[in-house]
Enzyme design. Structure first.
Site, mmCIF file in Angstrom:
data_model
loop_
_atom_site.group_PDB
_atom_site.id
_atom_site.type_symbol
_atom_site.label_atom_id
_atom_site.label_comp_id
_atom_site.label_asym_id
_atom_site.label_seq_id
_atom_site.Cartn_x
_atom_site.Cartn_y
_atom_site.Cartn_z
ATOM 1 N N ALA A 107 0.813 -1.215 0.000
ATOM 2 C CA ALA A 107 0.000 0.000 0.000
ATOM 3 C C ALA A 107 0.844 1.262 0.000
ATOM 4 O O ALA A 107 0.383 2.335 -0.411
ATOM 5 C CB ALA A 107 -0.932 -0.014 1.209
ATOM 6 N N ASP A 112 32.045 22.910 -42.975
ATOM 7 C CA ASP A 112 32.340 23.262 -44.361
ATOM 8 C C ASP A 112 31.374 24.358 -44.799
ATOM 9 O O ASP A 112 30.422 24.696 -44.088
ATOM 10 C CB ASP A 112 32.204 22.024 -45.238
ATOM 11 C CG ASP A 112 32.690 22.265 -46.658
ATOM 12 O OD1 ASP A 112 33.507 23.178 -46.846
ATOM 13 O OD2 ASP A 112 32.241 21.556 -47.570
#
Length: 434
Positions: A25, A71
């Site tokens: 529980a 590049d």
């Protein structure tokens, strides 16, 4: 509860069942669902910002990136070359139209030019079409626009020739190619030999102006070479990629390269524009705001590289551009001070990628091995890419700033991407392909 119950004299069986029930529980039944939902919502928010992390160590790696080496062509720019300016010793012309569609005019002296009206211009574009390995692809069902197969620069030359009415198939039938020296990044030029109808041969050469516009390649007078060099520099400063073309007739087929590329006559210059991507400037600004330094490494002319870098905000107009020859000569005291590197050969591309956290910047040279680097963990220690963390791999990565597809450099390294695909890789500079 079990101990207290036993101390109070409760039956053992009852207290064991009670203790187990309390343990069960105490854990909320909805916890797994809540955790799963929270992770899913977080992943959705990350996906909306184009950041999906497949492996958690990639977060650390990406968070440690301080330098992105990129590049120019096809990464920061669209990679769709368009020839816009033509220069010959007798005059200049401008090309209209956009993309790879062979539609448009060549305008000179305020009027459209044809193959018959300007002989020098026709010779220039005829050489550009024949000394070429690209192919134009007409619209089809899959793609309604004109496309290109091969190098975008050569495709732009084919489009320019088509705008003058030059048909490549017709030219190749009349002047078939019998020999060639393919383009090489070290030579920066390409040469082809074609058989003329009368049994003679014609040598065609195209390449970078600083390589082609000199003797003994050209036999033109010094004034013509100086005028072409000055005009090429002006076009490069305007952001154009400039190619020079030359030709010569030979009685017999030359035996070697020394006989091919000598005593050529200059035909002219072709200025090609590759516009930046729409998102490139914003991406560069976002990287700088996040503390990441973009470094542009390209094989283009220094003036072309400067114009693109200034336009995208990588450098200011007063900053210097480092030339590949300066790297090879060791003329740069601190490589990491540079932000734009031009005219770099593929073999020298890793040279500018220093280590910002190391107070001693290094320069790689062909004769000396690279010093120990954290970026080489996968290559030196044999670790799989997924095991490479920021502490092991260092802080310099190479990938695409804009494209969401895997970069050719990253995918060809043989190493799997660490995080966002196409953004960062863990690899050794020595393992980067040419």
């Amino acid at each position: 509860m079990l101990a207290l119950g036993l101390l109070r004299g409760q039956p053992l069986e009852l207290m064991v069942v009670t203790a187990i029930s309390l343990v069960v529980a105490a854990v909320p039944e909805s916890l797994p669902a809540v955790v799963t939902l929270s992770l899913a919502l977080g992943a959705r928010r990350m996906a909306a910002r184009h950041a999906i992390i497949r492996r958690l160590p990639a977060v650390e790696t990406l968070g440690s990136v301080t330098v992105i080496a990129t590049d120019k062509t096809g990464t920061l720019t669209q990679g769709r070359m368009v020839a816009q300016r033509l220069w010959t010793p007798s005059g200049e012309a401008t090309l209209t139209g956009s993309g790879y569609a062979p539609h448009g005019d060549i305008v000179g002296h305020g009027r459209p030019l044809t193959e018959d009206s300007d002989h020098e211009l026709a010779e220039l574009l005829r050489a550009a079409v024949l000394c070429n390995d690209a192919t134009l692809r007409p619209p089809g069902e899959d793609d309604p626009e004109w496309g290109a197969l091969g190098d975008p620069t050569e495709a732009a030359l084919l489009v320019a020739g088509a705008k003058l009415g030059l048909d490549r198939s017709v030219l190749e039938q009349a002047m078939p190619r019998v020999a060639e020296l393919p383009f090489d990044s070290g030579r920066k030029r390409m040469t082809t030999v074609h058989r003329l109808p009368g049994g003679r041969f014609q040598v065609l050469c195209k390449g970078a102006p600083e390589v082609l516009l000199r003797r003994p390649l050209l036999r033109d007078d010094a004034d013509t070479i100086a005028a072409a060099t000055g005009r090429a520099d002006e076009l490069a400063r305007d952001g154009y990629r400039v190619l020079a073309l030359a030709a010569a007739d030979r009685v017999a087929l030359p035996a070697g390269a020394d006989e091919l590329e000598v005593d050529l006559s200059l035909l002219g210059l072709v200025a090609i524009l590759d516009p930046p991507r729409e998102a490139a400037a914003a991406t560069v600004a976002a990287c700088q705001q996040a503390g990441i330094t973009p470094v542009l490494i390209t094989g283009d002319h220094p003036s072309t590289a400067r114009a693109t870098a200034v336009r995208l905000g990588i450098i200011s107009p007063s900053d210097e551009v480092v030339v590949g020859q300066q790297l090879r000569d060791g003329a740069i005291p601190a490589v990491t001070d540079g932000r734009v590197f031009a005219r770099t050969t593929p073999a020298a591309r890793p040279d500018p990628v220093g280590q910002p956290h190391d107070p001693r910047p290094w320069r790689a040279s062909p004769s000396a091995p690279s010093p120990p680097s954290r970026t080489s963990c996968a290559a030196r220690h044999g670790r799989p890419p997924r095991a490479c963390s920021a502490a092991a791999c260092g802080r310099a990565f190479c990938g695409s700033l804009v494209s969401s597809q895997p970069s050719r450099l990253g995918s060809a390294c043989g190493r799997r991407p660490l995080g966002v695909r196409g953004r960062a890789w863990c690899s050794s500079p020595s393992a980067w392909p040419s």
